[in-house]
Design a protein around this motif. Sequence first.
Motif, PDB file in Angstrom:
ATOM      1  N   LEU A  10      52.019  31.800  29.056  1.00  0.00           N
ATOM      2  CA  LEU A  10      50.929  32.012  28.095  1.00  0.00           C
ATOM      3  C   LEU A  10      49.680  32.489  28.845  1.00  0.00           C
ATOM      4  O   LEU A  10      48.983  33.405  28.397  1.00  0.00           O
ATOM      5  CB  LEU A  10      50.649  30.722  27.314  1.00  0.00           C
ATOM      6  N   PHE A  11      49.421  31.889  30.005  1.00  0.00           N
ATOM      7  CA  PHE A  11      48.277  32.309  30.832  1.00  0.00           C
ATOM      8  C   PHE A  11      48.380  33.804  31.140  1.00  0.00           C
ATOM      9  O   PHE A  11      47.425  34.560  30.954  1.00  0.00           O
ATOM     10  CB  PHE A  11      48.267  31.482  32.136  1.00  0.00           C
ATOM     11  N   TYR A  12      49.565  34.244  31.585  1.00  0.00           N
ATOM     12  CA  TYR A  12      49.678  35.659  31.965  1.00  0.00           C
ATOM     13  C   TYR A  12      49.659  36.586  30.764  1.00  0.00           C
ATOM     14  O   TYR A  12      49.130  37.688  30.839  1.00  0.00           O
ATOM     15  CB  TYR A  12      50.915  35.885  32.857  1.00  0.00           C
ATOM     16  N   LYS A  13      50.214  36.139  29.646  1.00  0.00           N
ATOM     17  CA  LYS A  13      50.154  37.003  28.458  1.00  0.00           C
ATOM     18  C   LYS A  13      48.691  37.157  28.008  1.00  0.00           C
ATOM     19  O   LYS A  13      48.250  38.255  27.666  1.00  0.00           O
ATOM     20  CB  LYS A  13      51.032  36.442  27.336  1.00  0.00           C
ATOM     21  N   LEU A  14      47.964  36.059  28.057  1.00  0.00           N
ATOM     22  CA  LEU A  14      46.547  36.100  27.693  1.00  0.00           C
ATOM     23  C   LEU A  14      45.797  37.096  28.576  1.00  0.00           C
ATOM     24  O   LEU A  14      45.035  37.943  28.100  1.00  0.00           O
ATOM     25  CB  LEU A  14      45.969  34.701  27.904  1.00  0.00           C
ATOM     26  N   LEU A  15      46.041  36.985  29.874  1.00  0.00           N
ATOM     27  CA  LEU A  15      45.338  37.826  30.845  1.00  0.00           C
ATOM     28  C   LEU A  15      45.724  39.302  30.684  1.00  0.00           C
ATOM     29  O   LEU A  15      44.876  40.189  30.701  1.00  0.00           O
ATOM     30  CB  LEU A  15      45.680  37.312  32.255  1.00  0.00           C
ATOM     31  N   ILE A  16      47.008  39.550  30.485  1.00  0.00           N
ATOM     32  CA  ILE A  16      47.473  40.938  30.357  1.00  0.00           C
ATOM     33  C   ILE A  16      46.968  41.555  29.046  1.00  0.00           C
ATOM     34  O   ILE A  16      46.484  42.680  29.021  1.00  0.00           O
ATOM     35  CB  ILE A  16      49.020  41.000  30.450  1.00  0.00           C
ATOM     36  N   ASP A  17      47.046  40.797  27.970  1.00  0.00           N
ATOM     37  CA  ASP A  17      46.650  41.342  26.663  1.00  0.00           C
ATOM     38  C   ASP A  17      45.133  41.479  26.520  1.00  0.00           C
ATOM     39  O   ASP A  17      44.660  42.209  25.657  1.00  0.00           O
ATOM     40  CB  ASP A  17      47.159  40.448  25.518  1.00  0.00           C
ATOM     41  N   ASN A  18      44.371  40.719  27.320  1.00  0.00           N
ATOM     42  CA  ASN A  18      42.894  40.737  27.182  1.00  0.00           C
ATOM     43  C   ASN A  18      42.238  40.981  28.528  1.00  0.00           C
ATOM     44  O   ASN A  18      41.254  40.338  28.888  1.00  0.00           O
ATOM     45  CB  ASN A  18      42.406  39.394  26.627  1.00  0.00           C
ATOM     46  N   VAL A  19      42.808  41.921  29.272  1.00  0.00           N
ATOM     47  CA  VAL A  19      42.411  42.047  30.675  1.00  0.00           C
ATOM     48  C   VAL A  19      40.917  42.347  30.846  1.00  0.00           C
ATOM     49  O   VAL A  19      40.265  41.766  31.713  1.00  0.00           O
ATOM     50  CB  VAL A  19      43.332  43.043  31.423  1.00  0.00           C
ATOM     51  N   GLU A  20      40.375  43.218  30.021  1.00  0.00           N
ATOM     52  CA  GLU A  20      38.959  43.570  30.227  1.00  0.00           C
ATOM     53  C   GLU A  20      38.032  42.390  29.954  1.00  0.00           C
ATOM     54  O   GLU A  20      37.012  42.229  30.610  1.00  0.00           O
ATOM     55  CB  GLU A  20      38.588  44.781  29.374  1.00  0.00           C
ATOM     56  N   GLU A  21      38.410  41.563  29.025  1.00  0.00           N
ATOM     57  CA  GLU A  21      37.575  40.403  28.686  1.00  0.00           C
ATOM     58  C   GLU A  21      37.742  39.268  29.708  1.00  0.00           C
ATOM     59  O   GLU A  21      36.768  38.568  30.036  1.00  0.00           O
ATOM     60  CB  GLU A  21      37.947  39.903  27.282  1.00  0.00           C
ATOM     61  N   LEU A  22      38.955  39.102  30.199  1.00  0.00           N
ATOM     62  CA  LEU A  22      39.201  37.924  31.049  1.00  0.00           C
ATOM     63  C   LEU A  22      39.067  38.182  32.553  1.00  0.00           C
ATOM     64  O   LEU A  22      38.920  37.234  33.331  1.00  0.00           O
ATOM     65  CB  LEU A  22      40.577  37.331  30.731  1.00  0.00           C
ATOM     66  N   LEU A  23      39.115  39.447  32.949  1.00  0.00           N
ATOM     67  CA  LEU A  23      38.971  39.741  34.384  1.00  0.00           C
ATOM     68  C   LEU A  23      37.675  39.153  34.965  1.00  0.00           C
ATOM     69  O   LEU A  23      37.694  38.527  36.020  1.00  0.00           O
ATOM     70  CB  LEU A  23      39.029  41.258  34.596  1.00  0.00           C
ATOM     71  N   PRO A  24      36.529  39.317  34.273  1.00  0.00           N
ATOM     72  CA  PRO A  24      35.297  38.735  34.832  1.00  0.00           C
ATOM     73  C   PRO A  24      35.305  37.202  34.845  1.00  0.00           C
ATOM     74  O   PRO A  24      34.413  36.595  35.421  1.00  0.00           O
ATOM     75  CB  PRO A  24      34.198  39.239  33.872  1.00  0.00           C
ATOM     76  N   ILE A  25      36.296  36.599  34.227  1.00  0.00           N
ATOM     77  CA  ILE A  25      36.379  35.132  34.229  1.00  0.00           C
ATOM     78  C   ILE A  25      37.250  34.650  35.387  1.00  0.00           C
ATOM     79  O   ILE A  25      36.820  33.835  36.203  1.00  0.00           O
ATOM     80  CB  ILE A  25      36.970  34.619  32.884  1.00  0.00           C
ATOM     81  N   VAL A  26      38.477  35.181  35.472  1.00  0.00           N
ATOM     82  CA  VAL A  26      39.360  34.681  36.545  1.00  0.00           C
ATOM     83  C   VAL A  26      39.049  35.362  37.875  1.00  0.00           C
ATOM     84  O   VAL A  26      39.585  34.979  38.917  1.00  0.00           O
ATOM     85  CB  VAL A  26      40.862  34.864  36.209  1.00  0.00           C
ATOM     86  N   TYR A  27      38.201  36.368  37.847  1.00  0.00           N
ATOM     87  CA  TYR A  27      37.909  37.168  39.040  1.00  0.00           C
ATOM     88  C   TYR A  27      36.393  37.304  39.148  1.00  0.00           C
ATOM     89  O   TYR A  27      35.653  36.535  38.546  1.00  0.00           O
ATOM     90  CB  TYR A  27      38.646  38.506  38.835  1.00  0.00           C
TER      91      TYR A  27
END
Length: 640
Positions: A171-188
């Motif tokens: 679920l973590f990876y699906k979230l990250l892949i499907d919402n990469v532009e929004e979540l990249l600044p969070i996990v990175y």
Amino acid sequence: MFSLNGTSFTNNSLSGVSRCLTQSSRRVSAPMVVVAAVSSNGKPGDGSVSVLVENALTESAAPVEMEVKSTVTGGVQDVYGEDSATEDQSITPWTLSVASGFSLLRNPHYNKGLAFSERERDAHYLRGLLPPVVISHDLQVKKMMNSIRKYDVPLQRYMAMMDLQEMNERLFYKLLIDNVEELLPIVYTPTVGEACQKYGSIFRRPQGLFISLKEKGKIHEVLKNWPEKKIQVIVVTDGERILGLGDLGCQGMGIPVGKLSLYTALGGIRPSACLPVTIDVGTNNENLLNDEFYIGLRQRRATGQEYAELLDEFMYAVKQNYGEKVLIQFEDFANHNAFDLLAKYGTSHLVFNDDIQGTASVVLAGLMAALNLVGGSLSEHTFLFLGAGEAGTGIAELIALEMSKQTGIPLEETRKKIWMVDSKGLIVKSRMEMLQHFKRPWAHDHEPVQELVNAVKSIKPTVLIGSSGAGRTFTKEVVQAMATFNEKPIIFALSNPTSQSECTAEEAYSWSEGRAIFASGSPFAPVEYNGKVYASGQANNAYIFPGFGLGLIISGAIRVHDDMLLVASEALAEQVSQENFEKGLIYPPFSNIRKISAHIAAKVAAKAYELGLATRLPQPKDLVAYAESCMYSPAYRSYR
Ligand SMILES: O=C([O-])CC(=O)C(=O)O
Ligand SMILES: [Mg+2]
């Protein structure tokens, strides 16, 4: 014991199943691993066994499901594990862990939460442990994004993401892949920087291996404590220069963890093949040494022989445990170690320094794309860097190499188009004696100049690149000077996180009257200036390293070569569309990153074959398709 295609297997010889499948089934073509073997009647004893197999390289391709009628006498139910033998027979052939019922829900690799089907709930003793509703993976993503968006503070979002990774990996990876532009600044970057600064307080569970001076002499055994055996990529830091935030010691662990989650989400390397490592030799950060919640060794940094011996033991233990094709990515080491480590292990290991080489490749790609907007060839431009460390000199060297390849002019000459300013001013010949070795190629004939703005006025660069780790150093005067002698000044503010950026996007556009071609290491929101909206690119090595690593892995490369960096830059630049250019963008959107990574991987792999550095033979015909087929998918597997 049960049988498959005429061969009998016991509980603990499931590795044989995958070999048998690989050899005998027409439905299984790529190297496959058994990921689950379960009896479908849910009880030890006779029953049918359903075996799940998937691509051994990256857990990709929709898992092939095969129903095998057989007799189970040993109770092969709810057995999960991975066969590492497909690739390397020297590694323990089979590791298994038993998970069913409550422990299945607590196992992040296999847990699906509310997405467990009715049949799975019956077969895996989950009845009553979950509320009655069964929801889809997509609805889980929607629900999770909803709750993450409720947090206003980025660090809270970061922690919610880390909790999810610990709870339900797919679920973590699906979230990250499907919402990469929004979540990249969070996990990175930028949030991961703050997470590292506060890592001592937010630390919950180990997400990687900590190897400190206490482990000296035992690193081989320490690696064996890690639950996964088939490691393909290690990201290692010693925490001495975390982003532009300086020495964060052991708390640098957030960086390898973050980088490796991008290896999976952006580059399709399977999570279980990724190992984050932090080497702890102490810290010189007084605040951390005095912080009662600091999690690392409470001593000043070991240097010299003591440091070298620990690193050496680590490097050789890695090769001994995982073979010579494991990729070791050095991350956020201080300059004085980064160059030496790369040179020392570059001929014996598959090593890559992201800050030197990854950053260089991504910036070169941006420059190649920017030429479409400003015209001219690379060698017609003049470059000025603020910051002559890993990133600055790494980028400069790759630009000089590309200019030399394009024009046939020797490297010593093409380097003369590139100037550097460090903390002591312009790097010039009269400073040669006092310069560190990696700065010397950039000392040219010129009067000494102290201030950046004066260097800009004197050199008149067409491209200004900030790689100093020091924020707010591209002042109004500097940007305005760039804009006086350039119609379209190219300005890259690469330092991370956002607080260390040399200038903001807004400053770059307003001070250049909207004429700058701007990119930054950490993301900036689009800027409105004089009624026009300017979106800038993120010149971050995250565009390169995931695809680069995938290319090395799918070709079985044993060494990294500079020519691979050049083709990675070309591959990335090729992905910038006309539509992107029309918006002034010189990088493609991150939303396309998996496609971009597959292209980078294909070019890197092709180069590895061309250079004779690839060991996975024969070479696949269509490398892009092959790279895509090898990429990890976060889709749930069905356990019947
Ligand atoms: O992590 C990033 O965002 C880029 C990078 O390698 C660094 O700044 O050290
Ligand atoms: Mg870095």
